[in-house]
Design an enzyme around this catalytic site. Sequence first.
Site, PDB file in Angstrom:
ATOM      1  N   LYS A   1       3.961  54.970  19.845  1.00 33.80           N
ATOM      2  CA  LYS A   1       3.009  56.094  19.849  1.00 33.80           C
ATOM      3  C   LYS A   1       2.517  56.337  21.269  1.00 33.80           C
ATOM      4  O   LYS A   1       1.364  56.098  21.622  1.00 33.80           O
ATOM      5  CB  LYS A   1       1.851  55.802  18.893  1.00 33.80           C
TER       6      LYS A   1
ATOM      7  N   LYS B   1      11.402  50.624   7.918  1.00 34.03           N
ATOM      8  CA  LYS B   1      10.081  51.014   7.430  1.00 34.03           C
ATOM      9  C   LYS B   1      10.168  51.490   5.986  1.00 34.03           C
ATOM     10  O   LYS B   1      11.249  51.508   5.383  1.00 34.03           O
ATOM     11  CB  LYS B   1       9.489  52.076   8.362  1.00 34.03           C
TER      12      LYS B   1
ATOM     13  N   ASP C   1       1.910  45.667   6.943  1.00 34.59           N
ATOM     14  CA  ASP C   1       1.301  46.967   7.199  1.00 34.59           C
ATOM     15  C   ASP C   1       0.050  47.188   6.359  1.00 34.59           C
ATOM     16  O   ASP C   1       0.091  47.096   5.123  1.00 34.59           O
ATOM     17  CB  ASP C   1       2.319  48.076   6.916  1.00 34.59           C
TER      18      ASP C   1
END
Length: 281
Positions: free
Chosen positions: A137, A169, A221
């Site tokens: 990011k 993911k 996560d």
Amino acid sequence: MTATLPDFLLEPLVRAALTEDLSPMGDVTTRAVIPAGVRYTARLNAREAGVVSGMQIAAVAFRLVDPALRLETQVADGQPCQPGDTLMTIDGAAASILMAERVALNFAGRLTGIATLTAAFVAKTRGTNTRITCTRKTTPGLRAVEKLAVQHGGGFNHRYGLSDAILIKDNHIAAAGGITAVLTAAKAARSHMMRIEIEVDRLDQLAEVLAIGGADVVLLDNMDTPTLHQAVAMADGRVVLEASGNMQLPRIAEVAATGVDYISSGALTHSARTLDLGLDF
């Protein structure tokens, strides 16, 4: 040793920024008011405390405008600074210094902000073995220098792009038909030099990953702290564990205390505040 990049990798970034600032007519203010031949010594000063980054790329900006400028870095990338510290002195043609000033400060302030925030995250992990790492990011086009700034702040780098590691993911798992299917395919496709990381958000998913094997790293996560403690106990050192998802500074110490190996945070690069630096004649 301070982390650096070869200047030739930085030059395209700086050229683009200088072109943006000086096109199409150059610095009309300086040309109008600064007589030819005027020389000055300028000081790039810190106006608040932090951890320095961007001195290398600031120097590239000054040298691209005028190779005859004499530069001396007083505080190197990766070193702390206090308000009033001189980070760099630049001596030479006043017009050249003024043309490069804003681009140099934009890079240095942005990167010093990232290094400073990273150092604050790292400080929260003291007494543990947990490392702080960044993510993808980053500002488009500036990934290399922003990840370098994370290193200057004492952090570590996650993958640089989609090509240097397999990171599975949730959408990959859904599209491939589940954890078993996606890990089986990844293990068959990877080279002996490439690591596999897989994201899970529940303990039953972690149990499936551990049973199948093949993952080098598991990304935990958006788990709360008690669940992270359970995940560390379940893994029992068999895989590297990375905690991720809304990892903000106030939570870092308690997450590090769970025993995870890494905490990754996009905030290091996407939410860092530019540190106040100034150029004074």
